[in-house]
Design an enzyme around this catalytic site. Sequence first.
Site, PDB file in Angstrom:
ATOM      1  N   GLY A  93       0.851  -1.216   0.010  1.00 30.15           N
ATOM      2  CA  GLY A  93      -0.185  -0.149  -0.069  1.00 30.15           C
ATOM      3  C   GLY A  93       0.917   1.137  -0.077  1.00 30.15           C
ATOM      4  O   GLY A  93       0.271   2.472   0.306  1.00 30.15           O
ATOM      5  N   HIS A 100       8.803   6.662   4.782  1.00 33.78           N
ATOM      6  CA  HIS A 100       7.939   7.228   5.991  1.00 33.78           C
ATOM      7  C   HIS A 100       7.472   6.229   7.023  1.00 33.78           C
ATOM      8  O   HIS A 100       6.994   5.333   6.754  1.00 33.78           O
ATOM      9  CB  HIS A 100       6.811   8.229   5.339  1.00 33.78           C
ATOM     10  CG  HIS A 100       5.915   7.575   4.442  1.00 33.78           C
ATOM     11  ND1 HIS A 100       6.326   7.309   3.118  1.00 33.78           N
ATOM     12  CD2 HIS A 100       4.680   7.069   4.704  1.00 33.78           C
ATOM     13  CE1 HIS A 100       5.281   6.841   2.317  1.00 33.78           C
ATOM     14  NE2 HIS A 100       4.441   6.630   3.464  1.00 33.78           N
TER      15      HIS A 100
END
Length: 114
Positions: A93, A100
């Site tokens: 995803g 991050h």
Amino acid sequence: MSECIFCKMVAGEIRPDVIYEDDDVLAFNDIHPQAPTHFLVIPKTHIATLNDLDEAQAPLVGKLFLTAKRIAADRGFAGPGYRTVLNCNAQAGQTVFHVHLHVLAGRLMGWPPG
Ligand code: AMP
Ligand code: ZN
């Protein structure tokens, strides 16, 4: 990396809702929060995915987690708990290709994740 939205944040071209910043990392609230608290911690240097990480960047990744830990303590959710997520590539995803660390807190988390 002029097309990378997170690099644009680091460069000051886009200003997110910053909650912490130092020479190495930037932390800001996610624009589509998935929990009462949901922020991202990013390295200021561009690394597209976890697959692109090299050995020399190990301290930088450690700093992503230490930043999450410090903010958790400062904001009072270290004790109740929180989840960190780092999505790598499409099947996980990942939509922004600048590493991050997601930090989510403030609700009961399900397992397994979706
Ligand atoms: P991922 O799906 O793991 O790549 O996560 C990317 C995250 O970046 C998503 O949770 C988005 O909501 C978040 N995001 C994208 N653009 C922005 C932005 N301009 N400011 C804050 N968060 C963003
Ligand atoms: Zn970038």
